[in-house]
Motif scaffolding. Structure first.
Motif, PDB file in Angstrom:
ATOM      1  N   ARG A 170       0.852  -1.182   0.000  1.00 20.49           N
ATOM      2  CA  ARG A 170       0.000   0.000   0.000  1.00 20.49           C
ATOM      3  C   ARG A 170       0.892   1.237   0.000  1.00 20.49           C
ATOM      4  N   GLY A 171       0.277   2.429  -0.157  1.00 19.90           N
ATOM      5  CA  GLY A 171       1.031   3.650  -0.019  1.00 19.90           C
ATOM      6  C   GLY A 171       1.770   3.651   1.301  1.00 19.90           C
ATOM      7  N   GLY A 172       3.045   4.027   1.288  1.00 21.37           N
ATOM      8  CA  GLY A 172       3.896   3.927   2.480  1.00 21.37           C
ATOM      9  C   GLY A 172       4.823   2.741   2.413  1.00 21.37           C
ATOM     10  N   SER A 173       4.507   1.767   1.521  1.00 24.33           N
ATOM     11  CA  SER A 173       5.387   0.613   1.331  1.00 24.33           C
ATOM     12  C   SER A 173       6.564   0.965   0.434  1.00 24.33           C
ATOM     13  N   SER A 174       6.514   2.100  -0.242  1.00 28.66           N
ATOM     14  CA  SER A 174       7.596   2.495  -1.142  1.00 28.66           C
ATOM     15  C   SER A 174       8.918   2.541  -0.390  1.00 28.66           C
ATOM     16  N   GLY A 175       9.933   1.950  -1.003  1.00 25.13           N
ATOM     17  CA  GLY A 175      11.259   1.917  -0.394  1.00 25.13           C
ATOM     18  C   GLY A 175      11.549   0.643   0.367  1.00 25.13           C
ATOM     19  N   SER A 176      10.599  -0.299   0.393  1.00 29.17           N
ATOM     20  CA  SER A 176      10.776  -1.543   1.151  1.00 29.17           C
ATOM     21  C   SER A 176      11.803  -2.453   0.487  1.00 29.17           C
ATOM     22  N   PRO A 177      12.490  -3.271   1.293  1.00 23.31           N
ATOM     23  CA  PRO A 177      13.384  -4.266   0.704  1.00 23.31           C
ATOM     24  C   PRO A 177      12.598  -5.464   0.186  1.00 23.31           C
ATOM     25  N   VAL A 178      12.930  -5.922  -1.006  1.00 25.09           N
ATOM     26  CA  VAL A 178      12.356  -7.132  -1.579  1.00 25.09           C
ATOM     27  C   VAL A 178      13.397  -8.238  -1.387  1.00 25.09           C
ATOM     28  N   CYS A 179      13.075  -9.223  -0.537  1.00 23.33           N
ATOM     29  CA  CYS A 179      14.066 -10.211  -0.093  1.00 23.33           C
ATOM     30  C   CYS A 179      13.722 -11.606  -0.590  1.00 23.33           C
ATOM     31  N   THR A 180      14.751 -12.382  -0.863  1.00 27.81           N
ATOM     32  CA  THR A 180      14.579 -13.801  -1.121  1.00 27.81           C
ATOM     33  C   THR A 180      14.471 -14.528   0.222  1.00 27.81           C
ATOM     34  N   ASP A 181      14.321 -15.847   0.189  1.00 27.60           N
ATOM     35  CA  ASP A 181      14.076 -16.597   1.427  1.00 27.60           C
ATOM     36  C   ASP A 181      15.262 -16.607   2.381  1.00 27.60           C
ATOM     37  N   ASP A 182      16.452 -16.239   1.900  1.00 20.73           N
ATOM     38  CA  ASP A 182      17.599 -16.107   2.807  1.00 20.73           C
ATOM     39  C   ASP A 182      17.730 -14.687   3.329  1.00 20.73           C
ATOM     40  N   TRP A 183      16.705 -13.863   3.083  1.00 15.88           N
ATOM     41  CA  TRP A 183      16.612 -12.494   3.557  1.00 15.88           C
ATOM     42  C   TRP A 183      17.714 -11.594   2.993  1.00 15.88           C
ATOM     43  N   LYS A 184      18.152 -11.910   1.786  1.00 16.91           N
ATOM     44  CA  LYS A 184      19.030 -11.007   1.058  1.00 16.91           C
ATOM     45  C   LYS A 184      18.183 -10.174   0.096  1.00 16.91           C
ATOM     46  N   VAL A 185      18.548  -8.913  -0.035  1.00 19.20           N
ATOM     47  CA  VAL A 185      17.720  -7.976  -0.793  1.00 19.20           C
ATOM     48  C   VAL A 185      18.074  -8.052  -2.276  1.00 19.20           C
ATOM     49  N   VAL A 186      17.065  -8.283  -3.099  1.00 19.84           N
ATOM     50  CA  VAL A 186      17.265  -8.324  -4.545  1.00 19.84           C
ATOM     51  C   VAL A 186      16.753  -7.056  -5.230  1.00 19.84           C
ATOM     52  N   ALA A 187      15.812  -6.353  -4.583  1.00 18.89           N
ATOM     53  CA  ALA A 187      15.217  -5.194  -5.250  1.00 18.89           C
ATOM     54  C   ALA A 187      14.714  -4.190  -4.225  1.00 18.89           C
ATOM     55  N   LEU A 188      14.555  -2.963  -4.691  1.00 19.66           N
ATOM     56  CA  LEU A 188      13.997  -1.866  -3.903  1.00 19.66           C
ATOM     57  C   LEU A 188      12.581  -1.607  -4.422  1.00 19.66           C
ATOM     58  N   HIS A 189      11.575  -1.951  -3.609  1.00 21.21           N
ATOM     59  CA  HIS A 189      10.184  -1.782  -4.040  1.00 21.21           C
ATOM     60  C   HIS A 189       9.895  -0.313  -4.301  1.00 21.21           C
ATOM     61  N   ARG A 190       9.271  -0.035  -5.454  1.00 20.20           N
ATOM     62  CA  ARG A 190       9.040   1.372  -5.787  1.00 20.20           C
ATOM     63  C   ARG A 190       7.619   1.694  -6.210  1.00 20.20           C
TER      64      ARG A 190
END
Length: 378
Positions: free
Chosen positions: A309-329
């Motif tokens: 939802r609005g406010g989620s912008s900037g969240s980390p997008v993580c794989t199952d090992d909790w490493k970040v693959v993308a910046l949610h925009r």
């Protein structure tokens, strides 16, 4: 600001509300749940239920946000969606909510025309979806690095008038004192599309320095203990990749999130689950776990189905090992796409972190080296 919704969109929301019974005066308090009582008291009252809803919608549509940073029309629509079960009105209300949330967060439009699969194959739904118990412990550790950001808008070096109330977003530690979020979060302007308003360079830096990051905001209770971190400066930003890196005045004393070693890739017959830690609507931390299949990824973007939802912008997008693959925009709504039995789904878009790192290396190598050193630290 002319309004989040056009007059025709307001009329469609009104018709949907009347059709599904939301014009009943007894329902009005439920629709205003979570909206500041002081603001509710300023709204005109009308004897006719339909006219009351129309008046409420028009009044809220003219208000960009309240002093607490909330967007009353967004809250009203979210409550309306929660109270609606009929498919037709629900579609209208949900689409309006998506539009308002995206505009309130200043999310840029994600280009359309994506080649979407007509269905998700059955074996994807019925695969073994279990994970090790350590997945939960890793998620708790990762969540400690995620913060709610509040950014006050400025114009010409002074607080923006009128409606100069703070914008909310999500950010996370990429190094001990470096927080990354979206450029549009720090831009702190409502609106979408190529013509969306932009803060000038000096105002952008000023907004960054006036921002605060709230860590450990894990519950909405008033007695929740949190850590507030001030921002010292904006060290990097790019509107095209939609990222911004902020230096905190003090280290918050928690590990930074680790980045994936390589860009995320998917093939036509294999899907990857991702997990998103976020502060939707500027509220307490929430996590979208694994029911978020990535269906498409390229050099720059990752596209996935999930709940944001609005406010989620900037969240980390993580794989199952909790490493970040993308910046949610941002979010794009698509029609007639089947995802786990639903005929309508969201397509969310995040910027590949490898693209962000390449841009930093080319433009601000010192910041890139700092991040790389932090990432190499166990």
């Amino acid at each position: 600001m002319t309004g989040y919704l056009s007059p025709d969109e307001v009329r469609r929301v009104l018709d949907a509300a009347v059709e599904t019974g939301l014009a009943d005066p007894a329902v009005r308090p439920l629709l205003f749940d979570g909206i500041m009582p002081r603001y509710r008291g300023t709204l005109p009252l009308h004897p006719a239920p339909g006219r009351q809803v129309h008046s409420d919608l028009n009044e809220m549509n003219r208000v960009e946000r309240l002093v607490d940073g909330s967007v009353p029309l967004e809250i009203w629509l979210r409550n309306a969606v929660a109270e609606t079960t009929e498919a037709g009105p629900l579609t209208v209300l949900q689409r309006a909510l998506d539009e308002v949330a995206r505009a309130a967060g200043g999310e840029p439009d994600v280009p359309g025309g994506l080649p979407l699969p007509g269905e998700i194959k059955e074996e994807i739904i019925h695969r073994d979806d279990t994970v090790p118990i350590g997945f939960l412990r890793g998620g708790a550790l990762a969540g400690a690095a995620v913060a709610r950001i509040k950014v006050p808008p400025y114009e010409g070096g002074a607080p923006l008038q009128p409606n100069g109330f703070p914008h909310s977003g999500t950010g996370w530690l990429i190094a001990p004192d470096l927080l990354i979020t979206n450029h549009h979060v720090v831009n702190a302007r409502a609106g979408t599309g190529a013509g969306r308003p932009m803060a000038g360079p000096e105002d952008l830096r000023l907004q960054a320095r006036r921002s605060t990051a709230r860590f450990d905001f894990d519950a909405d209770a008033d007695d929740t203990e949190t850590v507030e971190a001030a921002v010292a400066e904006l060290v990097a930003a790019d509107p095209a990749l939609d990222y911004a890196v902020l230096r905190l005045a003090d280290r918050p004393g928690r590990p930074a999130l680790k980045l994936a070693e390589r860009p995320l890739t998917v093939t036509g017959d294999s899907y990857v689950a991702v997990n998103i830690i976020q502060h939707p609507g500027g509220r307490s931390k929430r996590v979208a776990l694994r029911n978020n299949l990535v269906y498409q990824a390229d050099e720059h973007d990752v596209r996935y189905f999930t709940d944001t939802r609005g406010g989620s912008s900037g969240s980390p997008v993580c794989t199952d090992d909790w490493k970040v693959v993308a910046l949610h925009r941002g979010t794009r709504r698509v029609e007639n796409v089947l995802f786990q039995g639903r005929t309508t789904a969201f397509v969310n878009v995040g910027t590949q972190m490898r693209s962000v790192l390449r841009h930093l290396e080319a433009t601000i190598p010192g910041v890139h080296a700092e991040i790389q050193q932090a990432q190499a630290t166990p």
